[in-house]
Design a protein around this motif. Sequence first.
Motif, PDB file in Angstrom:
ATOM      1  N   MET A   1       0.840  -1.180   0.000  1.00 37.11           N
ATOM      2  CA  MET A   1       0.000   0.000   0.000  1.00 37.11           C
ATOM      3  C   MET A   1       0.888   1.248   0.000  1.00 37.11           C
ATOM      4  SD  MET A   1      -3.242   0.867   2.368  1.00 37.11           S
ATOM      5  CE  MET A   1      -2.582   1.525   3.857  1.00 37.11           C
ATOM      6  N   THR A   2       0.545   2.218  -0.845  1.00 36.47           N
ATOM      7  CA  THR A   2       1.302   3.455  -0.960  1.00 36.47           C
ATOM      8  C   THR A   2       0.904   4.412   0.149  1.00 36.47           C
ATOM      9  OG1 THR A   2       1.242   3.177  -3.348  1.00 36.47           O
ATOM     10  CG2 THR A   2       1.887   5.339  -2.510  1.00 36.47           C
ATOM     11  N   GLU A   3       1.918   5.006   0.763  1.00 37.62           N
ATOM     12  CA  GLU A   3       1.649   5.975   1.827  1.00 37.62           C
ATOM     13  C   GLU A   3       1.328   7.336   1.212  1.00 37.62           C
ATOM     14  OE1 GLU A   3       4.070   7.878   5.492  1.00 37.62           O
ATOM     15  OE2 GLU A   3       4.248   5.720   5.188  1.00 37.62           O
ATOM     16  N   VAL A   4       0.316   8.009   1.762  1.00 40.15           N
ATOM     17  CA  VAL A   4      -0.110   9.313   1.250  1.00 40.15           C
ATOM     18  C   VAL A   4       0.724  10.393   1.919  1.00 40.15           C
ATOM     19  CG1 VAL A   4      -2.053  10.920   1.094  1.00 40.15           C
ATOM     20  CG2 VAL A   4      -2.449   8.472   0.877  1.00 40.15           C
ATOM     21  N   ASP A   5       1.184  11.336   1.116  1.00 39.91           N
ATOM     22  CA  ASP A   5       1.947  12.477   1.623  1.00 39.91           C
ATOM     23  C   ASP A   5       1.085  13.219   2.647  1.00 39.91           C
ATOM     24  OD1 ASP A   5       3.139  14.989   2.038  1.00 39.91           O
ATOM     25  OD2 ASP A   5       3.785  15.168  -0.045  1.00 39.91           O
ATOM     26  N   PRO A   6       1.582  13.434   3.870  1.00 39.36           N
ATOM     27  CA  PRO A   6       0.766  14.097   4.908  1.00 39.36           C
ATOM     28  C   PRO A   6       0.282  15.486   4.499  1.00 39.36           C
ATOM     29  CG  PRO A   6       2.878  13.373   5.823  1.00 39.36           C
ATOM     30  CD  PRO A   6       2.893  13.064   4.357  1.00 39.36           C
ATOM     31  N   LEU A   9      -2.766  14.972   2.332  1.00 38.76           N
ATOM     32  CA  LEU A   9      -3.871  14.558   3.194  1.00 38.76           C
ATOM     33  C   LEU A   9      -4.415  15.737   3.999  1.00 38.76           C
ATOM     34  CD1 LEU A   9      -5.549  12.144   4.057  1.00 38.76           C
ATOM     35  CD2 LEU A   9      -3.828  11.669   5.808  1.00 38.76           C
TER      36      LEU A   9
END
Length: 175
Positions: A1-6, A9
């Motif tokens: 799963m790709t982490e979303v840039d804070p 977000l």
Amino acid sequence: MTEVDPRVLARARARVTGPVADAAAAPVPAGLVGVTDGERRWALPAWPDGATPALLEEYQSAPMPLERPGPLRRVLAAALRCCWRNLDDDPWPGRPAQIADVLEVHVASVRGDAELMRRWAVGDLRRLADTGWLLLDEEAGTVRLGPRTALWPPESLPPLRALLRRMPPPPAEGA
């Protein structure tokens, strides 16, 4: 799963929920600008320098929903006239004004049936509050400038000051 840039977000949350007040000492998420009035802090999207309204529109991030742009702007101007009393200062945070005073300034600034203009203006005040341009307390009957006004660049204020000086004064000030 790709982490979303804070930062992405945080901007997405700000667009969905609008400006949300938090404790003044609360940290500001990356990608947002914190605006405080001493007691509360709002996190607002920080747009790059030079971002034009057309660019924001292209990214579906218009700074203000404008379903009735002319009337909405006139109501915002009436609220500014009542809440930003010392035009030599910056507008934010301004001071609270009576909703009735804002409605009177608005009615004095437009043509048409006064009672109809008041009713439409109340809806516009609510829309402006929903988007962070104003802080509306209908129970107390007051309105204040919202956190979005804190982000106005200094070079945009002189024409705004000139416009407000031409508007009718709030009832308490004109008496």
